[in-house]
Structures are given as structure tokens and as C-alpha cells.
Design a protein around this motif. Structure first.
Motif, PDB file in Angstrom:
ATOM      1  N   ILE A 505       0.805  -1.217   0.000  1.00 19.28           N
ATOM      2  CA  ILE A 505       0.000   0.000   0.000  1.00 19.28           C
ATOM      3  C   ILE A 505       0.840   1.270   0.000  1.00 19.28           C
ATOM      4  O   ILE A 505       0.331   2.353  -0.241  1.00 19.28           O
ATOM      5  CB  ILE A 505      -1.000   0.040   1.178  1.00 19.28           C
ATOM      6  CG1 ILE A 505      -0.279   0.083   2.513  1.00 19.28           C
ATOM      7  CG2 ILE A 505      -1.959  -1.142   1.120  1.00 19.28           C
ATOM      8  CD1 ILE A 505      -1.180   0.556   3.628  1.00 19.28           C
ATOM      9  N   LEU A 510       1.527   1.994  -6.749  1.00 21.51           N
ATOM     10  CA  LEU A 510       0.191   1.481  -6.451  1.00 21.51           C
ATOM     11  C   LEU A 510      -0.650   2.434  -5.604  1.00 21.51           C
ATOM     12  O   LEU A 510      -1.868   2.507  -5.736  1.00 21.51           O
ATOM     13  CB  LEU A 510       0.338   0.171  -5.664  1.00 21.51           C
ATOM     14  CG  LEU A 510       0.227  -1.147  -6.410  1.00 21.51           C
ATOM     15  CD1 LEU A 510       0.474  -2.290  -5.442  1.00 21.51           C
ATOM     16  CD2 LEU A 510      -1.141  -1.282  -7.054  1.00 21.51           C
ATOM     17  N   GLU A 511       0.004   3.121  -4.699  1.00 19.22           N
ATOM     18  CA  GLU A 511      -0.701   3.861  -3.646  1.00 19.22           C
ATOM     19  C   GLU A 511      -1.816   4.782  -4.155  1.00 19.22           C
ATOM     20  O   GLU A 511      -2.955   4.680  -3.686  1.00 19.22           O
ATOM     21  CB  GLU A 511       0.309   4.649  -2.810  1.00 19.22           C
ATOM     22  CG  GLU A 511      -0.325   5.248  -1.569  1.00 19.22           C
ATOM     23  CD  GLU A 511       0.699   5.960  -0.685  1.00 19.22           C
ATOM     24  OE1 GLU A 511       1.877   6.070  -1.076  1.00 19.22           O
ATOM     25  OE2 GLU A 511       0.289   6.407   0.395  1.00 19.22           O
ATOM     26  N   HIS A 513      -3.491   4.740  -6.846  1.00 21.95           N
ATOM     27  CA  HIS A 513      -4.554   3.946  -7.451  1.00 21.95           C
ATOM     28  C   HIS A 513      -5.426   3.298  -6.376  1.00 21.95           C
ATOM     29  O   HIS A 513      -6.658   3.303  -6.457  1.00 21.95           O
ATOM     30  CB  HIS A 513      -3.910   2.889  -8.348  1.00 21.95           C
ATOM     31  CG  HIS A 513      -4.869   1.866  -8.841  1.00 21.95           C
ATOM     32  ND1 HIS A 513      -5.797   2.139  -9.817  1.00 21.95           N
ATOM     33  CD2 HIS A 513      -5.069   0.583  -8.465  1.00 21.95           C
ATOM     34  CE1 HIS A 513      -6.522   1.061 -10.028  1.00 21.95           C
ATOM     35  NE2 HIS A 513      -6.113   0.098  -9.224  1.00 21.95           N
ATOM     36  N   LEU A 514      -4.777   2.754  -5.367  1.00 18.93           N
ATOM     37  CA  LEU A 514      -5.524   2.069  -4.307  1.00 18.93           C
ATOM     38  C   LEU A 514      -6.379   3.054  -3.516  1.00 18.93           C
ATOM     39  O   LEU A 514      -7.540   2.779  -3.209  1.00 18.93           O
ATOM     40  CB  LEU A 514      -4.566   1.346  -3.363  1.00 18.93           C
ATOM     41  CG  LEU A 514      -3.737   0.217  -4.001  1.00 18.93           C
ATOM     42  CD1 LEU A 514      -2.813  -0.409  -2.968  1.00 18.93           C
ATOM     43  CD2 LEU A 514      -4.625  -0.847  -4.630  1.00 18.93           C
ATOM     44  N   LYS A 517      -9.355   3.951  -5.474  1.00 18.77           N
ATOM     45  CA  LYS A 517     -10.319   2.848  -5.474  1.00 18.77           C
ATOM     46  C   LYS A 517     -11.133   2.841  -4.177  1.00 18.77           C
ATOM     47  O   LYS A 517     -12.304   2.490  -4.155  1.00 18.77           O
ATOM     48  CB  LYS A 517      -9.552   1.535  -5.623  1.00 18.77           C
ATOM     49  CG  LYS A 517     -10.437   0.349  -5.871  1.00 18.77           C
ATOM     50  CD  LYS A 517      -9.897  -0.511  -6.983  1.00 18.77           C
ATOM     51  CE  LYS A 517     -10.970  -1.464  -7.469  1.00 18.77           C
ATOM     52  NZ  LYS A 517     -10.511  -2.273  -8.587  1.00 18.77           N
ATOM     53  N   ILE A 544      -9.312  -3.721  -2.525  1.00 16.69           N
ATOM     54  CA  ILE A 544      -8.014  -3.506  -3.183  1.00 16.69           C
ATOM     55  C   ILE A 544      -7.260  -4.802  -3.422  1.00 16.69           C
ATOM     56  O   ILE A 544      -6.228  -4.822  -4.071  1.00 16.69           O
ATOM     57  CB  ILE A 544      -7.102  -2.562  -2.353  1.00 16.69           C
ATOM     58  CG1 ILE A 544      -6.859  -3.140  -0.957  1.00 16.69           C
ATOM     59  CG2 ILE A 544      -7.721  -1.178  -2.255  1.00 16.69           C
ATOM     60  CD1 ILE A 544      -5.754  -2.398  -0.209  1.00 16.69           C
ATOM     61  N   ASP A 547      -6.292  -5.886  -7.036  1.00 15.74           N
ATOM     62  CA  ASP A 547      -5.304  -5.004  -7.647  1.00 15.74           C
ATOM     63  C   ASP A 547      -3.919  -5.225  -7.074  1.00 15.74           C
ATOM     64  O   ASP A 547      -2.926  -5.234  -7.797  1.00 15.74           O
ATOM     65  CB  ASP A 547      -5.721  -3.549  -7.444  1.00 15.74           C
ATOM     66  CG  ASP A 547      -7.034  -3.262  -8.126  1.00 15.74           C
ATOM     67  OD1 ASP A 547      -7.016  -2.675  -9.208  1.00 15.74           O
ATOM     68  OD2 ASP A 547      -8.083  -3.679  -7.580  1.00 15.74           O
ATOM     69  N   VAL A 548      -3.868  -5.429  -5.760  1.00 18.87           N
ATOM     70  CA  VAL A 548      -2.571  -5.669  -5.136  1.00 18.87           C
ATOM     71  C   VAL A 548      -1.997  -6.981  -5.653  1.00 18.87           C
ATOM     72  O   VAL A 548      -0.842  -7.053  -6.069  1.00 18.87           O
ATOM     73  CB  VAL A 548      -2.698  -5.701  -3.596  1.00 18.87           C
ATOM     74  CG1 VAL A 548      -1.381  -6.129  -2.966  1.00 18.87           C
ATOM     75  CG2 VAL A 548      -3.104  -4.333  -3.076  1.00 18.87           C
TER      76      VAL A 548
END
Ligand code: MN
Length: 730
Positions: A505, A510-511, A513-514, A517, A544, A547-548
């Protein structure tokens, strides 16, 4: 051009009528003082400036306000426009008058822009002033009324600006203060500039029908008066056409032209006592036909602006419906002049009772801590919407914006009640906290000491600005830090439980995007939400998780060692191909070795997954293979990848079926015969006996796809004594 004399005489008459004991010598001194101070100023039409304060003082006298208010009205522009000071006025006319003028000046100064921000400042100051001395606001309204009456001398741009402001602020304010007469006049004047075409149409229509309307109203009026007089009820009865703006709004909301509207008439019956009101109601219902559902008793349940009357709609012999409002003289005074009339009655006992200022306090309370636009918006809602009246179990009436819920009710009682609320009873029955309250509902809030406080969902459920503001305040103040800590720990343990690394995270790729979301701006904000229960950790992680996982797999795949030298073509079907390898495509990986797991021997059509082996490329399993069930294991999850069958593959695939059989001679031969007849290439066929007269046959053979496999399986199951089958797991 208007003259000083005309306006002075009009003011004097109003004072003589409403405040006969006024000190006219003192009032004259204020007129002279203001006239001297404003002597170099002219009104836009060229009249002497003094006629404006005179006109404002006349309105104030008409409202029935006191001498200080009249003096304040006369001097209201002195501090703003002339060299007069607070001290000067205080010396000459006393502290109260000086403070009134000062208050009006503050409001005037705040009055320079119509952007939402500026309006909020205006309103805020206005209400602040009001909560101190209502007369400041009444003078300001009278000031606006006279300016609206003389709007024709302003530029068109200024007209629109001022009329908009009048519609948005002053008319609703007059309404809230119960000053119907002024409200109507403000609305009609504003409409004239804001929608001149429509205004003219309505005026022309009314003029054309004036005779007809008057004879209709005359007929009805005589009918009512005659009956009431015969019954010995002393009354004043008269009819009127609804005001222009209300006709305009009817045409707009009902999408009709004016000649299609029929409820244009209203009659008023003013009597001496409340029992008379109800008597009159009975006679009206006897004389005319009642329109059901239109009767309203604002005598037993007054409007929050103190308005009281009985309303009913009936239809006369001509088939034209009309409204009848029945009230006492005192109610009439209150209806026309609202809080001003009330204030007048209370003069001896100080300025207004606690309850009268309840709504002022409510607005003041809610204005803290909300941004400008939201504030203006909520003010509009709180001031314009119809209200719903509900009761506490002890019978106290609580008025709320219509559409309100028990949450709104709870916060209207006290923020402590709202924050401790765990449920509600409406009319003695358990109700949902988002139930819409109806007029007359008896609402009881169930509270608990162990209540966790409001949930963030409540912000969407509640209707009143008051509740929303209090809920937000609660979140902001009460529990923020605690929530973050608590939320963080449940989030982290949920991540662990499903095998996601916490580092994911904060991965810069990624952060953002997450967070998007999850619809949060920061992790702390999300932790806080989890902390107070607005969101569960399971839900957050669930949102999430895919996605992760996907990101982790892609990263792992990039790093996975792929070494063709270590493939073993004899024992495993290993090939290398840029796209489809052995008819299988590995998502996100362009080129890698593929082998089919021997444990579950997938064939085209099976749902499959891929496992990145150490050194042998991707091993393809059936999705339901027991060895593929550890996909969520944190130590392995990154090595599972999505794979799918490429289309149009004619290459044979090896698979295994196990057959459960009742042991008998010749069964092996039967199986072999079926396989041969089906032209299937059998790689292995053997059987072994099990306890209890059972045996199991294992057939390893080649098929092109899962359809072919199923055809063969059906044929095998048709053999006598073959009782079951399953896909091989060797
Ligand atoms: Mn003025």
C-alpha cells in the motif's frame, strides 16, 4: 419626483397610528440631523436623500416597532454615508439607537458582492446582529424594501443583482420572521426585474380579469359574511388574488399558463376569538364543498415563524376552488408583521422570548465549521423547505426540514442525544434511523452509554444542516486519533489474514490507485473511517485485494528465473513460444515455458491457473486442482498467474480419468473397447481391486479439449458396473 413633505407626512401618520405616544420632538430632531448630514447626497432619481430614511422609518412604524427603532431607521445611513459617528449619535439619541445604527452599518458594509462567499459573510453578520437585537435586521429589511420600491432608478445590472439578493436572502428572511406582507412585496418587486415578461403577462391578465374577479370575490364574501353575521359571529371577511410571485411560481411548478390555474383566490376571515375560528370553519364547510386533504390547523400547531391560522380549500357553486384562512386579529397581526408584531407585544418583558430565537440559534450553530457554499446551500434548505412537525414523547413540538429522519430529530434535541443514539421509536414502534418522519409522528430516541457515536453514513441520511454539522463536528473532534490507530491495526491484520504484504500500500506505483479505489485521500483518513465503523477492514481490503495481487504477480513474474536449459522435454511437455505455448497463454508474460501439471492434467476448456515454478517455467493446473488451492498463501500468492487457453488448438492433451466400478470379470476389456471405438489414444489403462467388491480403473489418454473428454466420460459411464468417475489426480 418625490418630496420631503409627502414622506414626512406618511411617516408621521404611521407613527400616529401605531405608536401614538412617541416623542415627536425627538423624532423631528433625528429627521433634521439626518437631513443635515445627508444634505449633499441625492437619491438616484434626484430627490433629496432624506426621503429614503423617512420611508424606512415609515415601514418600521408600520411594523409597530418602538421609538428607538424609528430613530435608528431615520439615522440608518448616517454612519455609513456621512461624517456622523457612533459617539455623536449616542450623545444625541442614546446608546440603543447608536447601536442599532452601528448594527445596520455593519450589515450594509458586508453587502457588496453576491458571490456565495460574500453572501455567507453577509448572512453570518446579519444573524449575529439579529441574535443581539432583532431590530437591526428589521431596519435592514425595511431599508431593502424601500430600495426595491425605487429600483427603477438603478442600472439594469444593479437591478438584477439586488433582486437576486432579495429573492435569495431578504424574502426568505422576511418569511422566516413571519412578515408575510413584506415578503410578498419583496418577491413581487424582484420578479418584475428578474422575469419582466412573465411579470407583465400576469399583471395584464389580472387587469383584464379584474372585474370578473371582483364580482366573484364579492359573491363569496357576501355569502360568508351573511352567514356569520346571522350566526352572531363578529367578523371581517375579504377576498384577494394571490400575489404575483406566487401565481408565477404556480405556473412554473405546474407547467401551466395563468388561465389554466384555478386556485388564484384566497379569502380571509378575521374574528375575535379562537373558538370563533373553529365555528367559522364549520360554517365555511357547510356553505361550500370541501376539497379533501387541504385542511391545515396552524392554530394548534403554529408554523416555526409563529404563523397561526386555519386553512381550508373549498369549491363554490361556480366550481372554482378557493382557499379560506381563518384567524383572530392577533394572529392576523402576527401573520402580517411576524416577529415584529410579536416583539411589539413583548416590549414590556424584554426583546422576545427564548423560543422565538430558537431558529436564529440553530442557524448560528450550524454556520460554524462549514464552508461557504455548503452553508448558503444549507441555509436555503433550512429556510425554504417546508417543515415537518413531530413530537417528543412529552409532547413538545419539534420542527424539522421535511424529509428529516430520526437522526435529524435526535440532533435537534441535543447533539449528545444524537451521538448516543442507537435506535428510534416512531409512534411507539421501532423504526429505522433513516425513516422519513411525517407530520404528527411521536419520535423517541433510544440512546446507550456504549453507543459508538454517529456513523459516517448518517451524513447521507440526515436532512437537516444542523444534524450534518454536528455529526461532522463529532468526527473531527472526538475520535480522530483513536480511530486512526484502531483502524490501522484492524486494516493491517486483515491484510495479513488474506496474505497481502503491507508494503504494497505504500508502493508509489500502487498507492494513488488504491486510495482512489477506496475513495480516500490518505491512508489515515481511511484508518479513521475503519476506526469509527464507517467502513470495515474486510471491505477495505476486499476492495483492493485483486489489484494488489495483480501488481505483485506482475512484479514477481518479471523477476522469475526462466531457464530453458533446465527443461526436461522427455518427462514434461515443455515448449517455448512467444504467445501461445502448448495452447496456453500466460497473461502479462510474453515468453515463457509452459508445462501441464501432472496432478490434474488440464485439457482445453478447463478453468486453469498458472504457477511460476523455480526453473521450469509456468506449470498449468486446473483451477480446481487441490494443489492450486493455496493461491492465497502469502508465501506463494505472488507466484500464481492468470493463464488461459489459446483458441484453435488442435494439439492433443493428455488427461486421466478414474472410474469407480463394481468388480466383475471382463470390465477392463469393456473399458478398452469403449476407448478403442472412440478412437482415443490410450496411454495407460489399469485397474485395482478395492475392499467391498469395488475396484478402480485409471485411464490416461489424449483428448483435444474438454468437450471430447466429456463425451468419452459419458461413454465410459454407460458401461455396466461403472458407477462413477473423476478427473485424475496422480
Ligand atoms: Mn438605506
Amino acid at each position: 419626483m418625490e418630496t420631503f413633505e409627502e414622506h414626512y407626512a406618511a411617516m408621521q401618520a404611521a407613527i400616529a397610528k401605531h405608536l401614538p405616544g412617541a416623542d415627536m420632538a425627538l423624532i423631528d430632531r433625528a429627521v433634521e440631523y439626518a437631513n443635515a448630514k445627508h444634505k449633499y447626497q441625492k437619491r438616484k432619481d434626484g430627490s433629496p436623500y432624506i426621503i429614503h430614511p423617512l420611508a424606512v422609518a415609515e415601514v418600521i412604524a408600520e411594523m409597530g416597532l418602538d421609538q428607538d427603532a424609528i430613530l435608528g431607521a431615520l439615522l440608518h445611513d448616517c454612519i455609513e454615508d456621512t461624517d456622523a459617528s457612533h459617539e455623536d449619535i449616542e450623545k444625541l439619541f442614546g446608546q440603543t439607537v447608536a447601536e442599532l445604527v452601528e448594527g445596520v452599518t455593519k450589515l450594509t458594509r458586508a453587502n457588496f458582492s453576491t458571490s456565495e462567499q460574500a453572501q455567507m459573510e453577509n448572512l453570518r453578520k446579519m444573524f449575529m446582529a439579529m441574535s443581539k437585537d432583532i431590530r437591526v435586521v428589521l431596519i435592514k429589511i425595511a431599508d431593502r424594501l424601500h430600495n426595491m420600491r425605487t429600483m427603477q432608478y438603478q442600472t439594469p445590472a444593479k437591478q438584477i443583482l439586488k433582486c437576486r439578493e432579495t429573492m435569495d436572502i431578504y424574502a426568505p428572511l422576511a418569511h422566516r420572521l413571519g412578515m408575510q406582507k413584506i415578503k410578498w412585496e419583496l418577491e413581487d418587486l424582484a420578479l418584475r426585474y428578474l422575469a419582466p415578461g412573465e411579470y407583465d403577462n400576469i399583471m395584464a391578465y389580472l387587469q383584464a380579469h379584474q372585474e370578473q374577479d371582483e364580482s366573484f370575490m364579492q359573491t363569496i364574501q357576501s355569502k360568508i359574511t351573511e352567514r356569520l353575521t346571522n350566526m352572531g359571529i363578529h367578523n371581517k371577511t375579504y377576498g384577494r388574488i394571490k400575489h404575483v410571485y406566487s401565481i408565477y411560481r404556480k405556473t412554473q411548478t405546474q407547467g401551466k399558463s395563468i388561465d389554466e390555474l384555478y386556485d388564484l383566490y384566497a379569502f380571509r376571515v378575521i374574528v375575535d376569538s379562537i373558538p370563533d375560528c373553529y365555528n367559522v370553519l364549520g360554517h365555511v364547510h357547510d356553505l361550500f364543498n370541501l376539497v379533501p386533504g387541504r385542511f391545515k390547523d396552524y392554530i394548534s400547531t403554529p408554523k416555526p415563524n409563529m404563523y397561526q391560522s386555519l386553512h381550508t380549500t373549498v369549491i363554490g357553486s361556480q366550481g372554482i376552488p378557493f382557499e379560506v384562512q381563518i384567524r383572530t386579529w392577533e394572529m392576523h397581526e402576527t401573520a402580517e408583521y411576524g416577529i415584529a408584531a410579536h416583539w411589539k407585544y413583548k416590549q414590556g418583558t424584554g426583546s422576545g422570548s427564548e423560543k422565538d430565537f430558537e431558529w436564529v440559534r440553530r442557524l448560528l450553530e450550524s454556520q460554524q465549521d462549514s464552508d461557504a457554499e455548503e452553508y448558503v446551500q444549507s441555509l436555503k434548505i433550512d429556510m425554504f423547505d417546508d417543515e415537518v412537525f413531530v413530537f417528543t414523547p412529552k409532547g413538545r413540538i419539534v420542527s424539522l426540514p421535511s424529509g428529516s429522519t430520526p437522526i435529524d430529530f435526535a440532533y435537534a434535541i441535543h447533539s449528545g442525544v444524537g451521538n448516543a443514539m442507537v435506535g428510534a421509536r416512531v409512534n411507539n414502534r421501532i423504526a429505522n434511523i433513516d425513516a422519513k418522519l411525517k407530520n404528527g409522528d411521536i419520535v423517541e430516541i433510544i440512546t446507550s452509554k456504549s453507543a459508538k457515536g454517529p456513523s459516517r453514513d448518517w451524513l447521507n441520511i440526515c436532512k437537516s444542516n444542523q444534524a450534518r454539522t454536528k455529526i461532522k463536528q463529532w468526527f473531527k473532534k472526538e475520535k480522530r486519533e483513536e480511530n486512526v490507530l484502531h483502524g490501522k491495526s484492524s486494516f493491517e491484520s486483515e491484510m495479513k489474514r488474506v496474505g497481502l504484504p503491507l508494503t504494497a500500500i505504500t508502493d508509489p506505483a500502487l498507492e494513488p490507485h488504491l486510495l482512489k479505489k477506496l475513495s480516500f485521500d490518505s491512508w489515515d483518513e481511511m484508518y479513521a473511517a475503519i476506526g469509527y465503523g464507517g467502513l470495515t477492514a474486510v471491505k477495505a481490503v476486499g476492495r483492493i485485494r485483486d489489484d494488489v495481487n495483480k501488481a505483485l504477480k506482475a512484479q514477481a513474474a518479471e523477476k522469475a528465473p526462466v531457464n530453458p536449459l533446465r527443461m526436461r522435454p522427455d518427462s514434461e511437455t515443455v515448449l517455448q513460444n512467444r504467445h501461445a505455448v502448448n495452447g496456453v497463454i500466460v497473461e502479462d508474460i510474453d515468453s515463457c515455458m509452459i508445462k501441464f501439471a501432472r496432478c490434474c492434467t488440464p485439457v482445453p476448456g478447463d478453468a486453469i491457473v498458472g504457477f511460476i515454478t523455480k526453473g521450469f517455467g509456468v506449470s498449468v493446473h486446473r483451477a480446481d486442482c487441490p494443489n492450486a488451492q493455496n493461491r492465497d498463501d502469502p508465501r506463494q500468492s505472488a507466484r500464481w498467474v492468470r493463464v488461459r487457453w489459446a483458441t484453435q488448438e488442435e494439439q492433443p492433451f493428455e488427461t486421466t480419468l478414474e472410474l469407480d466400478c463394481i468388480t466383475r470379470d471382463g470390465l477392463l476389456l469393456d473399458v478398452a473397447t469403449v476407448m478403442t471405438t472412440a478412437r482415443v489414444r490410450v496411454k495407460e489403462l489399469n485397474g485395482r481391486d478395492l475392499p467391498g467388491g469395488r475396484s478402480m480403473f485409471t485411464v490416461r489418454f489424449e483428448v483435444k479439449n474438454v468437450g471430447e473428454l466429456e463425451t468419452i466420460r459419458k461413454k465410459l459411464l454407460n458401461i455396466r458396473d461403472v458407477v462413477g468417475s473423476r478427473r485424475g489426480q496422480n
